[in-house]
Write an enzyme that holds these catalytic residues in place. Structure first.
Site, PDB file in Angstrom:
ATOM      1  N   GLU A  37      10.619  12.173  -1.251  1.00 39.53           N
ATOM      2  CA  GLU A  37       9.805  13.131  -0.899  1.00 39.53           C
ATOM      3  C   GLU A  37       9.944  15.299  -0.056  1.00 39.53           C
ATOM      4  OE1 GLU A  37       7.397  12.517   2.752  1.00 39.53           O
ATOM      5  OE2 GLU A  37       6.658  14.178   2.527  1.00 39.53           O
ATOM      6  N   ARG A 263      19.246  -0.539   3.969  1.00 36.93           N
ATOM      7  CA  ARG A 263      19.428   0.653   4.575  1.00 36.93           C
ATOM      8  C   ARG A 263      20.921   1.194   3.996  1.00 36.93           C
ATOM      9  NH1 ARG A 263      15.352   4.486   5.210  1.00 36.93           N
ATOM     10  NH2 ARG A 263      15.512   6.465   6.018  1.00 36.93           N
ATOM     11  N   LYS A 273      15.716  12.725   8.953  1.00 41.47           N
ATOM     12  CA  LYS A 273      14.990  14.456   8.100  1.00 41.47           C
ATOM     13  C   LYS A 273      14.906  15.353   8.884  1.00 41.47           C
ATOM     14  CE  LYS A 273      13.612  12.788   3.942  1.00 41.47           C
ATOM     15  NZ  LYS A 273      12.694  13.605   2.132  1.00 41.47           N
TER      16      LYS A 273
END
Ligand code: ATP
Ligand code: MG
Length: 560
Positions: A37, A263, A273
């Site tokens: 994104e 992850r 983020k």
């Protein structure tokens, strides 16, 4: 067996792809994608995802798409899009065709939303956000049906058109899939497909005021692109049923499958983020590419190499079950090992102390020293290091106290000998101080005939680095260290900012040997006895040398 290289066992994604290739499931194609994104710069966790997706495509003769998942225009920007492309390329990967955008599929997704409405599988809901969350229930409590759930197809078509045309305020209506409000999987409790957001989009401008949810967009984008192996992280496991529901209930051109892997989490590091953005916005660091940031552009500026990041990724098992909690020391080791192999050696005095050689004799052995650029890579050649009457050594390499043990202080003390790297053995003769008692200069004598040789009865305590004061070049040295001093800056209730390491940046006005005046931005060196340094990508220039510390010669954190 002649081949003694250890064969690495295959990880689960390799096994799946090999089985699919063997059964010709996708006509022999392997298509992966990396779908960031564009709401921030890429970080070390993304490097891991890039390595997996682009790496698997390369390994199996496939391709990997770069797709911007741009369904949240408020938080996204062109700056992030540009930075992401630059980072992927810097890592050494090339995506398949042009970069793609979720937003370029908005027409198709809209059409598919209409399809679901016509099939009686989606409805316009006018519950407020609070009501909707109350109706949703929780893991152990089934939800209740929305009062708007049984609207007719015609009414839904009309209201969805009204949503699209801007006839509702933000939050006043949403389009939801009609699945099962009692499902044990919360993601199947009539998830939102479209919400109203009256904001400009960086790609589609003001064309839309309704935007698809991540869940409604992701699987269908994979289907449009013919992605064969859609790899994401474990937190999306419970979304897979929904991903499959869309693929089954829509006339999609292909049926991709989602696979989840663990992850990457690093200690002493934040990778959210939102938090990285906070560090930038509140000026705790100098920007997204500050060399202390775990962003790809930050690591690049710090002096990490693409190879070091790839070899770091290779060290961490690809797991279908668990997230990987990794010690940041492993990342530091990867870059240290890479630079140990690649980086030429040089000398830099970070905290200069003036040294005057009282018995210098040009005839003795000449004033030019020679040193190999790399201890075990003769192909990197050697360089000339001018020697002169005045030199600099580091303040930390001299101590007046000659009772210090020879084992503990292998440097220069009053009245004793030390070897200058690649040059003479010197002896400290006199210490000169200013009025405040601070040592400002040393007078030393050199021992003739000691370049590359030893002399009977002269026992240097150790070897120190130095730079000629007459020929050396001034340089700004930015001594970076870990940004956080706590292994889990993110844990607990407290503010992660409280764990910022106050010593994560120290600046020195140092002096480097003259050969370094030719360094180009992003050239890496080992400064002898100090660590690995890189000429700053942006601030370093021929008339203003700036070196960033990449990493020390050894791990100083593990013992703390
Ligand atoms: P955040 O939620 O922290 O803002 P994100 O992980 O959702 O970030 P995306 O831009 O959606 O960020 O991520 C793009 C891809 O990178 C996704 O496929 C995601 O799973 C993967 N990814 C992100 N962080 C990690 C990580 N720490 N380890 C492995 N893969 C990751
Ligand atoms: Mg995301």
């Amino acid at each position: 067996m002649s081949d003694t290289a250890p064969t690495k066992s295959k990880h689960f994604l390799e096994t799946i792809i090999e089985e699919d290739l063997a059964s010709n499931k996708h006509e022999g194609r392997v298509v992966t994608r990396f779908p960031p994104e564009p709401n921030g710069y890429l970080h070390v966790g993304h490097a891991r995802s890039i390595w997996v997706n682009f790496g698997l495509a390369q390994q199996y003769g496939g391709v990997c798409n770069l797709r911007f998942d741009d369904t949240n225009p408020e938080k996204e920007s062109q700056e992030f899009i540009d930075a992401i492309q630059e980072d992927v390329r810097w890592l050494g990967y090339e995506w398949n065709g042009d970069a793609r955008y979720a937003s370029s599929y908005f027409d198709k997704l809209y059409e598919w939303a209409l399809h679901l409405i016509r099939e009686g599988k989606a409805y316009v809901c006018e519950l407020s956000a609070e009501q909707a969350s109350e109706y949703r229930g929780w893991a152990t409590k089934p939800g209740k049906d929305s009062p708007y759930r049984e609207r007719s197809v015609e009414e839904n078509l009309e209201l969805f058109e009204k949503m699209r045309a801007g006839g509702f305020d933000e939050g006043a209506a949403s389009l939801r899939a009609k699945i099962d409000m009692a499902s044990p999987n919360m993601n199947l409790r009539d998830p939102i497909l479209y919400r109203i957001r009256k904001v400009e989009h960086h790609q589609t401008g003001d064309k839309w005021c309704i935007y698809p949810s991540y869940d409604f967009a992701h699987g269908q984008e994979d289907a449009i692109e013919g992605v064969t192996h859609s790899i994401c992280t474990l937190e999306f496991q419970s979304h897979r049923a929904l991903y499959d529901w869309f693929v089954e209930n829509l006339p999609v051109p292909a049926r991709p499958t989602q696979y989840e892997m663990g992850r990457l989490n690093l200690n002493y590091t934040v990778t959210s983020k939102r938090k990285l953005k906070q560090l930038v916005d509140e000026n705790h660091v100098a920007g997204w590419d500050d060399p202390r940031m775990p962003t790809i552009s930050g690591m690049r500026r710090r002096g990490f190499t693409p190879n070091s990041l790839k070899s770091f990724c290779e060290m961490i098992p690809v797991s279908a079950k668990n997230n990987s909690d990794v010690d940041v020391a492993q990342l530091e080791k990867a870059i240290r090992d890479d630079l140990n192999e690649q980086a030429p050696r040089a000398m830099c005095v970070m905290n200069p102390l003036k040294v005057t050689v009282i018995n210098i004799d040009e005839a003795d052995s000449g004033l030019e020293m020679k040193a190999a650029n790399h201890p075990n890579k003769p192909e990197l050649g050697e360089r000339v290091i001018p020697f002169s009457e005045t030199l600099y050594i580091d303040k930390a390499d001299f101590n007046e106290d000659n009772t210090l043990s020879r084992k503990k202080f292998k440097r220069l003390v009053s009245g004793e000998y030390v070897r200058l790297r690649s040059a003479y053995i010197i002896k400290s003769e006199e210490v000169i101080k200013d009025d405040a008692g601070e040592i400002i200069e040393l007078k030393v004598s050199l021992v003739p005939g000691t370049v590359g040789e030893n002399v009977e009865g002269v026992k240097p305590r150790g070897v120190i680095h130095w730079v000629s004061a007459e020929n050396g070049v001034k340089a700004t040295i930015r001594d970076y260290d870990r940004l956080f001093s706590d292994p889990n800056p993110d844990a607990g209730e407290g503010d992660f900012l409280a764990h910022i390491n106050p010593n994560s940046l120290k600046e020195y006005e140092g002096v480097v040997e003259p050969a370094l005046a030719a360094a180009k931005p992003e050239d890496s060196f080992q400064f002898e006895r100090e660590g690995y340094f890189v000429a700053d990508r942006f601030d370093h220039a021929a008339d203003k040398l700036v070196f960033n510390k990449t990493i020390g010669l050894r791990d100083v954190w593990s013992g703390k």
